[in-house]
Write a protein that holds these residues in place. Structure first.
Motif, short mmCIF file in Angstrom:
data_model
loop_
_atom_site.label_atom_id
_atom_site.label_comp_id
_atom_site.label_asym_id
_atom_site.label_seq_id
_atom_site.Cartn_x
_atom_site.Cartn_y
_atom_site.Cartn_z
N TYR A 357 0.80 -1.24 0.00
CA TYR A 357 0.00 0.00 0.00
C TYR A 357 0.83 1.28 0.00
CZ TYR A 357 -4.08 -2.93 1.06
OH TYR A 357 -5.07 -3.87 0.99
N ILE A 358 2.06 1.18 0.49
CA ILE A 358 2.83 2.41 0.73
C ILE A 358 3.24 3.13 -0.56
CG2 ILE A 358 5.15 1.29 0.84
CD1 ILE A 358 4.01 3.92 3.32
N THR A 359 3.36 2.38 -1.65
CA THR A 359 3.88 3.00 -2.88
C THR A 359 2.78 3.60 -3.76
OG1 THR A 359 3.78 0.84 -3.92
CG2 THR A 359 5.91 1.48 -3.01
N ASP A 360 1.53 3.55 -3.32
CA ASP A 360 0.43 4.05 -4.16
C ASP A 360 -0.22 5.28 -3.50
OD1 ASP A 360 -1.85 4.50 -5.61
OD2 ASP A 360 -2.36 2.38 -5.81
N PRO A 361 -0.19 6.44 -4.19
CA PRO A 361 -0.72 7.67 -3.58
C PRO A 361 -2.23 7.63 -3.30
CG PRO A 361 0.01 8.06 -5.85
CD PRO A 361 0.40 6.68 -5.52
N ALA A 379 9.09 7.00 11.56
CA ALA A 379 9.67 7.49 10.30
C ALA A 379 8.57 8.03 9.39
CB ALA A 379 10.44 6.36 9.61
N LEU A 380 7.45 7.33 9.32
CA LEU A 380 6.34 7.80 8.47
C LEU A 380 5.81 9.15 8.98
CD1 LEU A 380 4.27 4.57 7.71
CD2 LEU A 380 5.80 5.81 6.18
N LEU A 381 5.67 9.26 10.30
CA LEU A 381 5.20 10.54 10.85
C LEU A 381 6.20 11.66 10.57
CD1 LEU A 381 3.63 9.63 14.32
CD2 LEU A 381 2.45 10.28 12.22
N ASN A 382 7.46 11.30 10.49
CA ASN A 382 8.51 12.29 10.19
C ASN A 382 8.69 12.51 8.69
OD1 ASN A 382 8.98 12.68 12.87
ND2 ASN A 382 10.80 11.38 12.98
N GLN A 383 7.73 12.02 7.91
CA GLN A 383 7.68 12.23 6.46
C GLN A 383 8.90 11.66 5.72
OE1 GLN A 383 7.08 16.46 6.17
NE2 GLN A 383 4.96 16.25 6.79
N GLU A 386 11.31 7.06 2.08
CA GLU A 386 11.33 5.62 1.77
C GLU A 386 11.37 4.84 3.08
OE1 GLU A 386 14.94 4.98 -0.40
OE2 GLU A 386 16.21 5.39 1.32
N ILE A 387 11.00 3.59 2.95
CA ILE A 387 10.94 2.78 4.16
C ILE A 387 11.47 1.39 3.84
CG2 ILE A 387 8.57 1.80 3.97
CD1 ILE A 387 8.60 3.53 6.88
N GLN A 392 14.22 -4.59 1.81
CA GLN A 392 14.00 -3.82 0.57
C GLN A 392 13.44 -2.44 0.88
OE1 GLN A 392 11.83 -5.33 -2.70
NE2 GLN A 392 12.80 -7.32 -2.61
N TYR A 393 13.81 -1.47 0.01
CA TYR A 393 13.29 -0.11 0.19
C TYR A 393 12.01 0.09 -0.61
CZ TYR A 393 17.52 1.30 2.60
OH TYR A 393 18.52 1.42 3.53
N TYR A 394 11.07 0.81 -0.01
CA TYR A 394 9.81 1.14 -0.69
C TYR A 394 9.61 2.65 -0.60
CZ TYR A 394 8.89 -3.86 -0.34
OH TYR A 394 8.98 -5.23 -0.44
N ALA A 395 9.28 3.27 -1.75
CA ALA A 395 9.04 4.72 -1.75
C ALA A 395 7.73 5.01 -1.03
CB ALA A 395 8.97 5.21 -3.19
N VAL A 396 7.75 6.05 -0.21
CA VAL A 396 6.52 6.42 0.51
C VAL A 396 5.71 7.37 -0.37
CG1 VAL A 396 5.57 7.55 2.57
CG2 VAL A 396 7.65 6.16 2.74
#
Ligand SMILES: [Zn+2]
Length: 473
Positions: A357-361, A379-383, A386-387, A392-396
């Protein structure tokens, strides 16, 4: 340093020793060292950043066999998760807790052991370990050994531990069974707040505590912020409708015990009031959350809604039990709402959803609980852009939203209310269970408004409380 190496007037003094949750929010362990008995309040795991988690592998600075009794405030892992190791390393006293806490702690510890066993197995199988072989911190057998020392007690009744020490639990809101503890110790009252719940909860009663206290050891998680006076239901409905409008799905990472049930109840209410589309599918992908929800039915006196309403929470909700089911939910077309653990995105099934879900706006990740330093949730709250998940890295790209009103912890104003509820403001206040900025803000606020300057405890700090003969503080 071993605490037994400190020692002047130890046969006359009562000390407080902070073994965890000092200038951080996890690893709660507070030791009351008295001439008669050493008493441990909470025994939690450190979580979050690696340096913090590594502390779980270090021996305690006190011999577990020298502790005579333990009281557990509630079932969250950062308060109970170290108990199996305490017992494994020699603790043989009773572990007192409320009845719902007993049931929930068993669930949580079994789950914790299983996850650690699985992680160690995976690390050995795929060879990604510095330790060969990788070992779990504790096993299911260690949990079973620890359960034998559990001693469920009633809140609101005093229990004697020794000639000069007795304790009483007071419901603290937060999650089912959560309590503050008042310890009467040589004619002084020492209150440990545990985690303090909300003064505006959908499910849990107002936090209460003893009428008086000479010493208070209190949490300070949200010492520097207010959750806002907004309508939480309306806020949630707006974000859900907006996500559906965007043809996206919503992922709500939540703690299996407490948060999951509160959100389930709120979603049921929103559907019932037609504030959100009745047909939007809701999935609870956490068998532990489903089991934890049953404790609400078993212990109705610990919640503010009728058992009938608890069963209604499950209507219009699909509970998933296995990994195949998780795959099916992810692949299912159309908007949906998914509740999954862990609440800080540190592990568990929620990560499978996050990856997709993270890679889809179009999608929304809704954060509702406290996110400790070093977790993916923080990390997500801190904008973060990527995660990293499973190497593996996923674009936020998904939208990340937060609703503070759904938090299980009191905010700054509620923490002050909790202190003002004592007949007289306690003259000695110690702040634990908070990150440094939150603690400092709360310290200044308490000093300015209540005219008591609290002490912020440090890890392994030994704090003299009073002399039992002279009563000198
Ligand atoms: Zn908690």
């Amino acid at each position: 340093m071993k605490i037994d190496q400190f020692a002047e007037n130890d046969n006359r003094a009562v000390y407080l020793l902070s073994l965890g949750a000092a200038e951080t929010v996890t690893g709660s362990k507070h030791l009351l060292k008295t001439p008669e008995l050493n008493l441990l309040i909470d025994c939690g795991l450190f979580q979050g950043i690696k340096s913090m988690r590594e502390k779980n592998w270090e021996p305690l600075p006190v011999d577990p066999s020298s502790i005579g009794a333990m009281i557990l405030t509630h079932a969250h892992l950062d308060h109970c998760g170290y108990i199996p190791l305490l017992v494994k390393n020699g603790y043989r006293g009773k572990i007192y807790m409320s009845k719902p806490t007993r049931d929930l702690t068993e669930l949580i510890l079994r789950d914790s052991a299983k996850l650690q066993e699985e992680d160690a197995h995976k690390a050995n199988k795929h060879g990604y370990t510095r330790h060969s072989p990788a070992k779990p911190l504790y096993t299911t057998a260690d949990v079973e050994a620890a359960l034998r020392y559990f001693e469920p007690v009633d809140a609101g009744k005093p229990y004697r531990l020794s000639d000069h020490i007795q304790f009483q639990l007071y419901p603290g809101g937060h999650i089912p069974g959560a309590c503050s503890v008042a310890i009467d110790c040589y004619h002084k009252t020492i209150v440990f707040s545990g985690d303090i719940g909300r003064y505006h909860s959908e499910l849990f009663p107002l936090p209460v505590h003893a009428a008086k206290a000479d010493f208070v050891i209190m949490e300070s998680t949200y010492g520097d912020r207010l959750h806002g006076a907004g309508n939480t239901g309306a806020e949630l409905a707006f974000i859900i409708k907006d996500t559906i409008f965007n043809k996206g799905s919503m992922l709500i990472p939540c703690f299996a015990v407490g948060r999951a049930q509160e959100v389930m109840h709120l979603l049921y209410k929103l559907k019932f009031q037609k504030d959100i589309p009745v047909e939007i599918p809701v999935f609870l992908d956490s068998p532990m959350a489903a089991s934890a929800s049953k404790t609400l039915v078993k212990y109705p006196e610990w919640i503010t809604i009728a058992p009938k309403e608890v069963s209604r929470m499950f209507s219009g909700l699909t509970i998933n039990q296995d990994y195949e089911g998780t795959e099916k939910i992810i692949k299912r077309k159309g908007s949906k709402i998914v509740l999954a653990a862990s609440g800080m995105l540190t592990g568990g099934r929620v990560l499978e959803y996050l990856k997709h879900y993270i890679t889809d706006p179009k999608n929304t990740i809704l954060i509702i609980g406290y996110q400790a330093e070093g977790t993916r949730g923080r990390a997500l709250l801190n904008q973060t852009h990527e995660i990293k998940i499973h190497g593996q890295y996923y674009a936020v790209k998904a939208r990340v939203k937060e609703i503070g009103g759904l938090s299980a912890h009191a905010d700054q104003a509620e923490l002050l209310t909790w202190l003002r509820d004592f007949e007289v403001v306690p003259p000695h206040i110690y702040l634990v269970h908070g990150e440094p900025c939150a603690q400092e803000a709360l310290r200044v606020k308490i000093k300015d408004e209540l005219h008591i300057n609290p002490i912020i405890l440090k890890q392994d700090q030994k704090e003299f409380l009073f002399d039992i003969e002279t009563n000198m503080v």
